[in-house]
Scaffold this active site. Structure first.
Site, PDB file in Angstrom:
ATOM      1  CB  ALA A   1     -31.320  -0.887   6.036  1.00 46.44           C
ATOM      2  CE  LYS A   2     -32.054  -7.848   1.821  1.00 50.42           C
ATOM      3  NZ  LYS A   2     -32.474  -7.378   0.490  1.00 50.42           N
TER       4      LYS A   2
END
Ligand code: GLU
Length: 448
Positions: A137-138
């Protein structure tokens, strides 16, 4: 920590670039990419090549070509002048197959959805390369943290956390620092989430201050991992580190720490840069003295032990080892042919474009890809998450020893895959990662 000149200091330490202890946004024009590549497309090109070579199942291929979840949020903040400013933030979860998602939060004016998506996918591959039980994720907020006061930063962070709090959590998605964010920001994320859930949720975020359940060794982990990789790569590709010259782009948490490790090991660092400029000394730069200089003056400029050079010339300096530790798209088709290094170790995420990769490969330059080379940070983030969940904390020596083992094993596995399949280390790393994720999809099946 340093004070920003004109405004109350936010004191943000960058993960990827800029002098430790000082917030900066994207590099100014002299170090901005010479080409505007879409990072998501750059990621897909490598993924597709690995998928082709693996003869990847078509369904898994389709799934991994998209992000599982993309959230865009508006973040209203009452600024110090009483006016309301609305910031835009994102959190992207690329793949949740391997476990809770993992990945940093970036505060930068250059943040955009294509970048956040690419960074999220790189986290999927990075976690898989080093075999962590995490998906990728980011997050990102479009802002210049150096222009925000501490109060504005805290309010922005808390409101952003509230906006994404339904999709994060110790078993869902665990943020961490990235460019423009630091341990204080992680403390606010942890507190905001904990308050909303009426529990102490230390494991919701990593890269926290030690007192809140941070891990010993986390701050140095990415730089230490790069140092580990340099040693393994030098051994494998027969590079003599006693005579090697190293150039590092970026002097933040990643580049600055790697420089310190190299210098302490007696490896000659000849070129360094930050967001304002670059310095060069063919006889070697005293990195400890540079750190002292940066503590006092915030930037490398004016360091007496080296000459100032144009930052755009840094990457093409005469050297054996180049460590791009800033942002994406720095090594491009415009400068790749002029690069003199024999070994590139990617401290940043996505610093080399796909076209540049081909040019470098043609010249016989070995590139240790981001998803392996800078995985030390997320590896110790994993250790932090494990320690938080166990409520039992390890001495630094144990953290470092386990980190060194992970980097050693992962380098060997990637090098072996690359050799077996006759591909670059980058494609070898993608193949290893994609194969692992695909195996998990096969076991789990597709929920209906
Ligand atoms: N931002 C770092 C990276 O790009 C660390 C991420 C993490 O620890 O979750 O790898």
């Amino acid at each position: 920590m340093h004070e920003a000149a004109a405004r109350p200091a936010s004191g943000i330490r960058r993960e990827g670039i800029a002098p430790a202890g000082f917030p900066e946004s994207r590099p100014p024009p002299m170090t901005t990419p010479t080409t505007q590549k879409d990072p998501w497309q750059e990621m897909l090109k490598r993924f597709n090549e690995a998928a082709r070579r693996l003869d990847l199942d078509e369904g898994v291929w389709k799934i991994l070509s998209e992000a599982d979840l993309e959230l865009k949020v508006s973040i209203p903040v009452v600024m110090d002048n009483g006016k309301v400013e609305v910031f835009t933030g994102y959190r992207v979860q690329h793949s949740r197959a391997m476990g809770p998602c993992k990945g940093g939060i970036r505060y930068d004016l250059g943040v955009n959805i294509a970048e956040v998506k690419a960074l999220a996918a790189w986290m999927t591959w990075k976690c898989a390369v080093v075999n962590l039980p995490f998906g990728g994720a980011k997050g990102g907020v479009i802002c210049d943290p150096s222009k925000l006061s501490m109060r504005e930063l805290e309010v922005l962070t808390r409101r952003y956390t509230a906006a994404i709090s339904d999709i994060i959590g110790p078993d869902r998605d665990v943020p961490a620092p990235d460019v423009g964010t630091n341990d204080q920001i992680m403390a606010w994320v942890m507190d905001t989430y904990s308050m909303r859930k009426h529990e102490t949720a230390a494991a919701v975020v990593t890269g926290k201050p030690l007192l809140l359940g941070g891990s010993r060794g986390r701050a140095d982990a990415t730089g230490r991992g790069i140092f580990d990789i340099l040693q393994h790569a030098a051994h494998r590709f027969r590079l003599d580190l006693r005579t090697a010259r190293v150039v590092i782009q970026g002097f933040g948490n990643v580049g600055g720490t790697a420089a310190r490790y190299f210098h302490e090991a007696g490896i000659k660092v000849v070129g360094l840069s930050d967001v304002k400029g670059a310095i060069y000394n063919p006889n070697g730069i005293d990195v400890h003295r540079v750190r002292e200089h940066v503590t006092k003056n915030r930037f490398l400029a004016g360091f007496p032990g080296a000459e100032s050079i144009d930052a755009k010339d840094l990457l093409t300096l005469p050297c054996e080892v180049l460590v791009p530790a800033a942002v994406e798209n720095q090594i491009t088709e415009q400068n790749a042919a002029r690069i003199q290094a024999k070994l590139i170790i990617e401290g940043a995420n996505g610093p080399t474009t796909d076209e540049a990769d081909k040019i470098l490969e043609g010249k016989g330059v070995v590139v240790v890809p981001d998803i392996l080379a800078n995985a030390g940070g997320v590896t110790v983030s994993y250790f932090e998450w494990v320690q938080d969940r166990a409520g039992f904390f390890w001495p630094e020596s144990e953290v470092n020893q386990r980190l060194d083992e992970v980097m050693h094993r992962s380098f060997a596995e990637v090098a072996e895959m690359a050799e077996k399949k006759k591909v670059s280390l980058r494609i070898g790393a993608y193949m290893l990662a994609v194969e692992r994720v695909a195996q998990v999809y096969k076991l789990r099946g597709i929920y209906a």
